[in-house]
Design an enzyme around this catalytic site. Structure first.
Site, mmCIF file in Angstrom:
data_model
loop_
_atom_site.group_PDB
_atom_site.id
_atom_site.type_symbol
_atom_site.label_atom_id
_atom_site.label_comp_id
_atom_site.label_asym_id
_atom_site.label_seq_id
_atom_site.Cartn_x
_atom_site.Cartn_y
_atom_site.Cartn_z
ATOM 1 N N ASP A 87 -11.292 2.105 3.754
ATOM 2 C CA ASP A 87 -11.482 0.587 3.598
ATOM 3 C C ASP A 87 -12.999 0.247 3.258
ATOM 4 O OD1 ASP A 87 -9.290 -1.154 3.022
ATOM 5 O OD2 ASP A 87 -8.955 -1.484 5.094
ATOM 6 N N LYS A 130 0.775 -1.161 0.077
ATOM 7 C CA LYS A 130 -0.185 0.121 0.214
ATOM 8 C C LYS A 130 0.999 1.243 0.090
ATOM 9 C CE LYS A 130 -3.923 -2.591 1.999
ATOM 10 N NZ LYS A 130 -4.407 -3.016 3.299
ATOM 11 N N GLN A 186 -5.176 -2.001 9.126
ATOM 12 C CA GLN A 186 -4.662 -3.331 8.626
ATOM 13 C C GLN A 186 -5.280 -4.390 9.411
ATOM 14 O OE1 GLN A 186 -3.310 -3.729 5.647
ATOM 15 N NE2 GLN A 186 -3.795 -5.936 5.784
#
Ligand code: NDP
Length: 283
Positions: A120, A53, A97
């Protein structure tokens, strides 16, 4: 006849050009685009995902930073950190994460990422918007699946889409997005009876299970579009949920693993980060 390869690497490179322009346009208006990724603990797979990322951010001129937190952090400390990042005016997107180390509550932690910075698309409000069909931040993997199908001009309207897997982050949002595209959608899971009978009816088949090569050629309709979301490691090599070599001879379209949905997921994350920055700029 072999299927058309739905090439996630190629599509992500194509998207990268357009995304660079969007980042540049913001910069010209005096706005830097920033993403903060929170990594808890020392899971090597998570560390690799976070690195990917960061690399994607660098490629686009997005300022990415990683906040590393120790495995033993308390729920309260983690949530305080997320609150602080969300309050920081300089940050456009915050990503936690997953999975978190054992003992930490993911759902509770995710609720501390404000919907506007939730790149997300995991916040309940964004999931609710997807459910009601209104504009919100859409989870990256399902968004990538739809982008891929559309980019390869796979007919969706009125077609039968079968999604195997019903997780909150992949299967369910994929099903909702396909419904939004006017597909007739069937969702299968571990308790589904006669799975192969159902998958054989699919014009579009999305496999999101996490079982190597479980979708075999006899489970696929001739000419179907097969999207493989699964990531599995067999003898040290990555493979999907679809038996690629056999299925590609029968399907009309197929995405590979690696180089398929995984690449799209990162590209869609970048899209969500830039989108969050653009919205904040407008405000
Ligand atoms: P989950 O483990 O959360 O969900 C798996 C789903 O598969 C569940 O709904 C489960 O059913 C269903 N399932 C399990 N066994 C069977 C079976 N034999 N037949 C039919 N359905 C079955 O996984 P995720 O949704 O998080 O991820 C799925 C896969 O996608 C994984 O391989 C993951 O690594 C990969 N992934 C890839 C991404 C990418 O960027 N390419 C991003 C995210 C995930 P039930 O609900 O009944 O348990």
């Amino acid at each position: 006849m072999a299927a058309v390869l739905m090439d996630g690497k190629l599509l992500s490179e194509e998207l990268c050009l357009e995304q660079k322009q969007r980042v540049l346009a913001l910069r010209e208006m005096g706005k830097k685009v920033t993403l903060s990724v929170v990594l808890v603990g020392n899971d090597p797979a998570s560390a690799t995902y976070v690195r990917n990322k960061q690399l994607a951010c660098e490629k686009l001129g997005i300022e990415g930073s990683t906040v590393m937190l120790p495995e033993g952090i308390s729920q309260q400390e983690l949530e305080n950190k997320l609150d602080a990042l969300c309050e920081d005016e300089a940050i456009d997107g915050v990503l936690l994460q997953l999975p978190l180390p054992k003992g930490l509550d993911e759902e509770s932690a995710l609720a501390h990422i404000t919907p506007e910075k939730d790149v997300d698309g995991f916040h309940a409000l964004n999931q609710g918007k997807l459910f009601s069909g209104t504009d919100g931040v859409v989870a990256c993997t399902p968004k990538g699946v739809i982008h891929m199908l559309k980019r390869y001009q796979v007919p969706l309207c009125g077609k039968h889409a079968v999604v195997v897997g019903r997780s909150n982050i992949v299967g369910k949002p994929c099903a909702l997005l396909l419904l939004k595209e006017n597909c007739t959608v069937t969702v299968c899971h571990s308790r589904t009876e006669n799975l192969a009978d159902i998958t054989r009816q699919a014009d579009i088949l999305v496999a999101a299970v996490g079982k190597a090569k479980m979708i075999t050629a006899d489970m696929v309709k001739e000419g179907a579009a097969v999207v493989d979301v699964g990531i599995n490691r067999v003898d040290g090599r990555l493979c999907g949920d679809v038996d690629f070599d056999a299925v590609k001879e029968k399907a009309g379209y197929i995405s590979p693993v690696p180089g398929g949905v995984g690449k799209m997921t990162v590209a869609m994350l970048m899209d969500n980060v830039i989108g969050a920055a653009e919205k904040r700029m407008k405000k």
